[in-house]
Design a protein around this motif. Structure first.
Motif, short mmCIF file in Angstrom:
data_model
loop_
_atom_site.label_atom_id
_atom_site.label_comp_id
_atom_site.label_asym_id
_atom_site.label_seq_id
_atom_site.Cartn_x
_atom_site.Cartn_y
_atom_site.Cartn_z
N PHE A 1 0.89 -1.16 0.24
CA PHE A 1 0.24 0.09 -0.06
C PHE A 1 0.92 1.26 0.17
O PHE A 1 0.22 2.42 -0.21
CB PHE A 1 -1.13 -0.13 1.08
N ARG A 2 2.07 1.04 0.42
CA ARG A 2 2.73 2.28 0.03
C ARG A 2 3.39 2.58 -1.44
O ARG A 2 3.75 3.43 -2.08
CB ARG A 2 4.18 2.34 0.78
N LEU B 1 -2.76 6.37 -4.52
CA LEU B 1 -4.06 6.48 -4.04
C LEU B 1 -5.20 6.57 -4.76
O LEU B 1 -6.48 6.02 -4.80
CB LEU B 1 -3.98 7.71 -2.79
N GLY C 1 -4.04 3.21 2.23
CA GLY C 1 -2.64 4.07 2.07
C GLY C 1 -1.92 4.62 3.20
O GLY C 1 -0.86 4.32 3.31
#
Length: 268
Positions: free
Chosen positions: A115-116, A120, A151
């Protein structure tokens, strides 16, 4: 405990007379360039009638201000809910990365790395177009908030993990010497101290959450930027409306930044 200036001096040598002179010259040149760009922008606005009364009169009307304030309220609501979910989730993921269980550490690390890396906006499109195609639909509010939470929880997890690793190991060892388990030491000794130390950083993270909420236009969430777009198109004053919205964002971000500075000074 060393001051911030002492810590900086440990990493970098203080600038000498020539270096300070170059810094002053570079600062003066930068300010002159910025002033020139600002003057050019103002002159272009004036040349294209952006300072005419027709572009600004509507902001003196309460219905228009209420329309924008409603958008600001929805923006703050999305930011507050996202923060209330992302911060605890990030803390749990950080504890998972620090767990003694290898599978838990691997799962937490996978989450953070995934999620990094995923933008987004892509997460928003997944919730807007991807999930409904397989029968999973969410209300507009959650189509915005859930991707923001996913995120930002990864970012908060790394902030929290760095805070735990920065804590002197003697704290944990002292807790273990008192008979505490690893989980008890984390809960009663480590986590409270880390939260206290990271409070300014977590407040600053709210600025990112606030900026992320502006992507609500992609899911037709009635946040401030969406309202400004509608209002600007209705009155044919897009630029002035966006400038007013930008001023509102700057004011909120400045308040959050001042809160972070106050907490840092209070807790140092």
């Amino acid at each position: 405990m060393t001051s911030r200036e002492d810590e900086i001096h440990l990493l970098f040598d203080p600038p000498g007379p020539r270096a300070r002179s170059r810094i002053r010259i570079a600062t003066a040149v930068s300010l002159l360039v910025l002033a020139g760009l600002l003057a050019l922008a103002v002159s272009q606005f004036a040349a294209h009638g952006q300072f005419d009364r027709s572009q600004w009169w509507m902001f003196g009307q309460w219905p228009v201000l209420r329309f924008l304030l409603t958008g600001l309220g929805y923006t703050m609501l999305a930011t507050a809910v996202a923060a209330a979910l992302a911060f605890p989730l990030g803390a749990l993921i950080a504890l998972g990365r620090l767990s003694s269980s290898k599978p838990i550490r691997a799962a937490a690390r996978t989450y953070v790395e995934l999620f990094r890396a995923v933008p987004l906006l892509l997460l928003l499109y997944i919730f807007l177009f991807g999930l409904p195609s397989i029968g999973l639909t969410f209300p507009v509010f959650w189509q915005l908030v859930i991707p923001i939470v996913l995120g930002n929880a990864a970012v908060v997890a790394e902030i929290f993990r760095a805070g735990v690793l920065n804590l002197p190991r003697g704290q944990t060892e002292a807790a273990h010497s008192l008979g505490m388990t690893h989980a008890q030491a984390m809960r009663h000794v480590v986590v409270p101290q880390v939260l206290r130390a990271l409070a300014p950083a977590l407040v600053s993270q709210l600025v990112r959450l606030l900026k992320d909420s502006t992507l609500g236009y992609t899911v037709s969430y009635l946040e401030l930027l969406h309202q400004a777009k509608v209002l600007g198109e209705y009155y044919h004053a897009v630029l002035s409306t966006y400038l007013v919205a930008a001023a509102a964002f700057i004011a909120v971000n400045a308040a959050l930044s001042r809160t972070a500075s106050w907490l840092e000074a209070r807790l140092s």
